[in-house]
Design a protein around this motif. Sequence first.
Motif, PDB file in Angstrom:
ATOM      1  N   ASN A   1       0.817  -1.227   0.000  1.00 26.02           N
ATOM      2  CA  ASN A   1       0.000   0.000   0.000  1.00 26.02           C
ATOM      3  C   ASN A   1       0.845   1.268   0.000  1.00 26.02           C
ATOM      4  N   ASP A   2       2.164   1.150   0.183  1.00 27.66           N
ATOM      5  CA  ASP A   2       3.031   2.329   0.132  1.00 27.66           C
ATOM      6  C   ASP A   2       3.420   2.683  -1.299  1.00 27.66           C
ATOM      7  N   ASP A   3       3.101   1.805  -2.226  1.00 28.87           N
ATOM      8  CA  ASP A   3       3.405   2.065  -3.636  1.00 28.87           C
ATOM      9  C   ASP A   3       2.455   3.137  -4.171  1.00 28.87           C
ATOM     10  N   LYS A   4       2.926   3.933  -5.123  1.00 26.56           N
ATOM     11  CA  LYS A   4       2.132   5.059  -5.635  1.00 26.56           C
ATOM     12  C   LYS A   4       1.520   4.810  -7.007  1.00 26.56           C
ATOM     13  N   SER A   5       1.619   3.597  -7.514  1.00 26.30           N
ATOM     14  CA  SER A   5       1.100   3.323  -8.860  1.00 26.30           C
ATOM     15  C   SER A   5      -0.274   2.660  -8.789  1.00 26.30           C
ATOM     16  N   SER A   6      -1.021   2.768  -9.890  1.00 25.19           N
ATOM     17  CA  SER A   6      -2.361   2.175  -9.947  1.00 25.19           C
ATOM     18  C   SER A   6      -2.400   0.916 -10.800  1.00 25.19           C
ATOM     19  N   GLY A   7      -1.305   0.627 -11.495  1.00 24.97           N
ATOM     20  CA  GLY A   7      -1.245  -0.573 -12.321  1.00 24.97           C
ATOM     21  C   GLY A   7      -0.664  -1.750 -11.560  1.00 24.97           C
ATOM     22  N   SER A   8      -0.147  -2.725 -12.291  1.00 20.54           N
ATOM     23  CA  SER A   8       0.464  -3.899 -11.671  1.00 20.54           C
ATOM     24  C   SER A   8       1.980  -3.735 -11.587  1.00 20.54           C
ATOM     25  N   LEU A   9       2.540  -4.242 -10.493  1.00 19.60           N
ATOM     26  CA  LEU A   9       3.985  -4.171 -10.286  1.00 19.60           C
ATOM     27  C   LEU A   9       4.615  -5.504 -10.673  1.00 19.60           C
ATOM     28  N   PRO A  10       5.522  -5.528 -11.649  1.00 16.55           N
ATOM     29  CA  PRO A  10       6.203  -6.774 -12.003  1.00 16.55           C
ATOM     30  C   PRO A  10       7.349  -7.026 -11.019  1.00 16.55           C
ATOM     31  N   LEU A  11       7.199  -8.040 -10.181  1.00 19.86           N
ATOM     32  CA  LEU A  11       8.186  -8.316  -9.135  1.00 19.86           C
ATOM     33  C   LEU A  11       8.780  -9.712  -9.307  1.00 19.86           C
ATOM     34  N   SER A  12       9.917  -9.929  -8.690  1.00 20.66           N
ATOM     35  CA  SER A  12      10.508 -11.262  -8.673  1.00 20.66           C
ATOM     36  C   SER A  12       9.929 -12.052  -7.509  1.00 20.66           C
ATOM     37  N   PHE A  13      10.032 -13.371  -7.584  1.00 20.45           N
ATOM     38  CA  PHE A  13       9.540 -14.211  -6.502  1.00 20.45           C
ATOM     39  C   PHE A  13      10.259 -13.867  -5.199  1.00 20.45           C
ATOM     40  N   GLU A  14      11.544 -13.618  -5.294  1.00 20.21           N
ATOM     41  CA  GLU A  14      12.354 -13.343  -4.106  1.00 20.21           C
ATOM     42  C   GLU A  14      11.905 -12.072  -3.400  1.00 20.21           C
ATOM     43  N   VAL A  15      11.546 -11.046  -4.165  1.00 22.79           N
ATOM     44  CA  VAL A  15      11.085  -9.782  -3.576  1.00 22.79           C
ATOM     45  C   VAL A  15       9.776  -9.999  -2.822  1.00 22.79           C
TER      46      VAL A  15
END
Length: 405
Positions: A298-312
């Motif tokens: 919820n601290d992210d400022k974007s409205s789309g999807s965040l592409p993350l790695s499994f490790e993150v």
Amino acid sequence: MKLRKSFYSKSIVFFCKFFLIATLIIACHSTKINTSTQTTNNGCVQNYDLNTDYFPKKIKITHATGLIVEYHKHYKVVTIKNPWQNAKTTFQYVLVQCGTPTPQGFNQTQVITVPIKSIVSLSTTHLPHLVKLGVVDKLIGISNSKQVNTPDVIERIKAGKVAQIGNNSNVDIEKLLELNPDLVTTFGTGNSQTDSYAKLTEAGLKVGINAEYMEDTPLGQSEWLKFTALFFNKELQAENVFKEITYKYEQVAQKAKFVKNHPTVFLGFNFKGTWYMPGGKSYVAKYLADAGANYLWNDDKSSGSLPLSFEVVLSRATNADYWLNFSQSCQNLKDLVAEDNRYADFKAVKTGNLYNNNARVNVNGGNDYWESGNSNPDIVLSDLIKILHSEILPNHQLFFYRKLN
């Protein structure tokens, strides 16, 4: 004898007068003239008056940020501000009341006569709009009948009243031209290879882009019901329906507003090496905030999807209380771990706090969450509150969500 002739003469005169009056009444009813706007039952104006406001009932956009409506006396201009992610274009439609003159200065492809009498929808999310507005009988075509969950539409499909046209990237143009609908509603992604808008308009069809999925709040998405309503001149119905939707949503949200415990939540799943997590300003994040959750992104400022790695994801969500909205193919815990054995490292998997939004999937895989969820945000929110704070809604039964066994 004279008295009898006089009686018969009066009777004949009376009968003729009665017959004439009855004929006039029937004629008036058959044309169904609306004296308030001087329109007939087909919605067209009989005698155009430039001083008459032909849209006395107007909609007001209160939650959707990508939709603008400007009213004129006999036409309305609808602007789509943000049709897809990072769009550098807008779309504008001029909806002209049937039987009135077309305003000058607009491209003919933008001009659509209203109220429309037939519609083809290339997205299942538009189908509940038609039901709520009472115009599902105008639906003559859809993208894929196998994906449909809306009961009223299924009935029309079974009755042979709705044709299958193909999806956004592979539309049967010839079939559409045969149907000749007054309007085709679709959506855009910005990819010219898959979007249907350009080829549909080139074929001479009237097309409306619905950008509800770009809204970053549940009520913002739901308000696009009004976009559909504009083409049918169903402003009054749309305002009443959305007012009820808003009231229900806010009433449910109020119940979770002051919860002391905010369980941690994460979403999504690993897909071909990338984990797509909803942004902190997305409509999903808004749902979770209103449900009293602590969404870990919820601290992210974007409205789309965040592409993350499994490790993150693992590093942040290892000890999260709940995991929601994972792979649709998972029917149980065994299926989930079989997809990726690293999933077993999450606390939510160990405790069994796994809930997926696929409780209403038809035999062909069509998920009602993605069809009627937008139109019923209060039910989606109620499900989330039931999952996270079951004591708040003790009588609510999960509708779109189910617990993974």
